[in-house]
Design a protein around this motif. Structure first.
Motif, short mmCIF file in Angstrom:
data_model
loop_
_atom_site.label_atom_id
_atom_site.label_comp_id
_atom_site.label_asym_id
_atom_site.label_seq_id
_atom_site.Cartn_x
_atom_site.Cartn_y
_atom_site.Cartn_z
N ILE A 338 0.71 -1.30 -0.01
CA ILE A 338 0.01 0.09 -0.08
C ILE A 338 1.09 1.09 -0.06
O ILE A 338 1.80 1.41 0.77
N PRO A 339 0.88 2.04 -0.87
CA PRO A 339 1.64 3.42 -1.20
C PRO A 339 1.55 4.10 -0.14
O PRO A 339 0.37 4.24 0.37
N LEU A 340 2.45 5.17 0.26
CA LEU A 340 2.40 6.36 1.13
C LEU A 340 1.36 7.46 0.62
O LEU A 340 1.21 7.42 -0.78
N GLU A 341 0.59 8.03 1.10
CA GLU A 341 -0.27 9.07 0.94
C GLU A 341 0.79 10.34 0.80
O GLU A 341 0.70 11.09 1.92
N ILE A 342 1.39 10.62 -0.35
CA ILE A 342 2.31 11.73 -0.62
C ILE A 342 1.59 13.00 -0.22
O ILE A 342 2.40 13.92 -0.10
N ASN A 343 0.14 13.18 -0.64
CA ASN A 343 -0.41 14.49 -0.64
C ASN A 343 -1.12 14.62 0.43
O ASN A 343 -1.88 15.77 0.73
N SER A 344 -0.86 14.00 1.73
CA SER A 344 -1.36 14.28 2.90
C SER A 344 -1.03 15.63 3.44
O SER A 344 0.34 15.63 3.82
N LYS A 345 -1.77 16.45 4.00
CA LYS A 345 -1.57 17.73 4.13
C LYS A 345 -0.99 18.01 5.74
O LYS A 345 -0.33 18.61 6.20
N TYR A 346 -1.55 16.76 6.44
CA TYR A 346 -1.19 16.57 7.87
C TYR A 346 -0.40 15.49 8.54
O TYR A 346 -0.78 14.97 9.44
N LYS A 347 0.39 15.06 7.50
CA LYS A 347 1.42 14.06 7.93
C LYS A 347 2.05 14.22 9.38
O LYS A 347 2.43 15.41 9.64
N PHE A 348 2.02 13.35 10.37
CA PHE A 348 2.56 13.55 11.45
C PHE A 348 4.01 12.65 11.44
O PHE A 348 4.10 11.63 11.30
N ASP A 349 4.92 13.24 11.93
CA ASP A 349 6.04 12.75 12.03
C ASP A 349 6.75 12.52 13.40
O ASP A 349 8.06 12.21 13.66
N GLY A 350 5.90 12.71 14.35
CA GLY A 350 6.37 12.66 15.71
C GLY A 350 6.34 11.20 16.29
O GLY A 350 6.03 10.34 15.21
N LYS A 351 6.59 10.95 17.43
CA LYS A 351 6.59 9.73 18.01
C LYS A 351 5.22 9.19 18.03
O LYS A 351 4.29 9.86 18.53
N VAL A 352 5.00 7.91 18.05
CA VAL A 352 3.68 7.25 18.19
C VAL A 352 3.53 6.14 19.09
O VAL A 352 4.60 5.11 18.92
N SER A 353 2.81 6.04 20.08
CA SER A 353 2.48 5.10 21.00
C SER A 353 1.08 4.50 20.79
O SER A 353 0.23 5.17 20.69
N ILE A 354 1.01 3.16 20.66
CA ILE A 354 -0.31 2.69 20.39
C ILE A 354 -0.56 1.72 21.66
O ILE A 354 0.40 0.73 22.32
N LEU A 355 -1.57 1.92 22.45
CA LEU A 355 -2.04 1.37 23.70
C LEU A 355 -2.81 0.05 23.16
O LEU A 355 -3.97 0.17 22.52
N ILE A 356 -2.50 -1.25 23.69
CA ILE A 356 -3.13 -2.28 23.46
C ILE A 356 -3.55 -3.03 24.49
O ILE A 356 -2.85 -2.78 25.73
N GLY A 357 -4.46 -4.13 24.73
CA GLY A 357 -4.73 -4.90 25.76
C GLY A 357 -5.50 -6.09 25.37
O GLY A 357 -5.64 -6.55 24.34
#
Length: 449
Positions: A338-357
């Protein structure tokens, strides 16, 4: 005479309009032995023609078939639908798949029961290790007994109540069966032990023991209540660096509302220069993969990705592609990225944490697999109750005589990197999830950081 005629007209009008039994009333219908045995045969034929490989989840296939035969042989007199359900539903614990269910009791039954004034156990509950705790009053209102351990109900030790319930509920593992049962506890108590108007409940809180007497309630458990958009999808800026996005299901009828919400969320992250996004899917039981592909990875993925590696699927008529043979099971690979969304205006480049349970399941596990395998973020919390190799493409049908619902998947899928398909999805950083105080995990994560 006129009054008699009017009564007859009313009677025939009434039976014509209401002759069909309601979902709950159908549970008391009596079915002949041969019809019930035929239901079991039809169920077996159906899952054999739809499921790609029963040995993928059933640990002992010989024991399973022996159990089915023993249940059929035990049916020698008419049974009500509810009695039949009690007889066959222990097979669910052998099926060992949240998506593979015999005798699924759907929401229409509890809704119908409550609408007619039927009473249920008066609390929503949760498991903490092997103990059953009060979480709230039935339906979600705060309870003064929150956190109290239930030791007996109507003088019956809680272990004798829970054990037959866990045997009958679906789930990939004992851990998942517990988190599913805690949501359906009030319904399962009624199904197993009948309607109770009054409850004597023995409780323990630390060193304190007490017994309370309460009336049953004609209320829907929280799990069966209709939720608003804002209950499932929430966004909150925690401080100058951190924000929390809660997604409790990957699905919504109004797709535009969901995608507008996600666009607004990532716009806010950019505008506020947030450096760390926490995505909470601890209470997400799954849905449609499109919702996390186009709603989350669109903004956080930094490389092309695939959502699985190898798969095995059963070919059924309505999904057959050219050259495929109906009834066969085939194995294949997912090679398309699945290709990247290169035209996404609000790309987030910071740290991402996913909470799972433990409750994180189905499409939510596939999302977690993809994030972890492509290093789009870190998984935080507890292992899932479901396997990382998930089944999917769920099919539904009904047993013709009892009317009980049958559920089965038609494929299973390995995670993008492959391997470990029967293991749970494990966090990169394990932090225990206290369900009585769910924000504690978030606070612990921020403190760790």
């Amino acid at each position: 005479m006129k009054q008699v005629l009017l009564l007859l007209v009313f009677f025939f009008t009434y039976t014509s309009a209401f002759g069909q039994k309601s979902p709950y009333e159908k549970l008391s219908s009596e079915i002949q032995p041969q019809d019930l045995k035929n239901d079991i045969d039809i169920w077996l034929d159906w899952i054999h023609s739809t499921h790609p490989d029963l040995s993928y989840t059933i640990k002992d296939i010989d024991k399973f078939y022996k159990s089915v035969s023993q249940i059929k042989d035990s049916i020698n007199s008419p049974l009500t639908v509810l009695e039949f359900w009690k007889r066959i539903s222990p097979l669910n614990s052998q099926l060992s798949d949240g998506h593979l269910i015999i005798g699924h009791i759907n929401a229409s039954i509890v809704n119908d029961y409550v609408s007619k004034g039927g009473t249920l156990f008066p609390f929503d509950v949760l498991f903490k290790k092997n103990e059953l705790l009060i979480y709230s009053n039935l339906g979600g209102k705060e309870s003064e007994y929150k956190g109290y351990v239930i030791t007996k109900i109507n003088d019956m030790p809680i272990a004798k109540i829970i054990t037959p319930m866990l045997l009958r509920i679906n789930g990939d593992s004992d851990a998942q069966r517990k988190v599913l049962l805690q949501r359906k506890f009030a319904l399962f108590y009624m199904l197993m032990f009948g309607e109770c108007k009054k409850f004597s409940i023995s409780l323990k809180n630390g060193n304190q023991d007490k017994t309370i007497s309460l009336n049953g309630l004609s209320e829907l458990p929280s799990f069966y209540r209709k939720v608003a958009f804002e209950d499932n999808f929430k966004f909150k800026i925690l401080d100058t660096q951190n924000a929390l996005l809660t997604i409790n299901e990957f699905g919504w009828d109004d797709k535009k509302a969901y995608y507008d919400f996600m666009d607004s969320t990532f716009m806010s992250l950019k505008q506020n220069k947030i450096k760390h996004l926490i995505i909470d899917i601890r209470e997400n039981g799954g849905g449609d993969d499109e919702f996390w592909m186009k709603g989350i990875l669109k903004y956080i993925a930094n490389k092309p990705y695939r959502w699985g590696s190898t798969y095995r699927k059963k070919i059924i008529a309505k999904y057959r592609d050219a050259g495929e043979v109906i009834g066969s099971s085939i194995t294949g690979k997912i090679d398309t990225l699945i290709p990247l969304e290169i035209n996404s205006k609000y790309k987030f480049d910071g740290k991402v944490s996913i909470l799972i349970g433990t409750y994180t399941y189905s499409s939510a596990i596939l999302f977690g697999n993809t994030v972890q395998d492509y290093n789009f973020g870190k998984l935080i919390g507890e292992p899932t109750g479901g396997k990382s190799g998930q089944s999917g493409a769920i099919q539904f049908s009904k047993m013709p005589s009892s009317g009980l619902t049958m559920v089965t998947p038609r494929f299973y899928l390995e995670r993008p990197k492959g391997g470990g398909q029967k293991e749970p999805l494990k966090p990169d950083i394990k932090i225990e999830y206290d369900k009585l105080n769910p924000d504690n995990l978030i606070n612990a994560l921020l403190w760790k950081k």
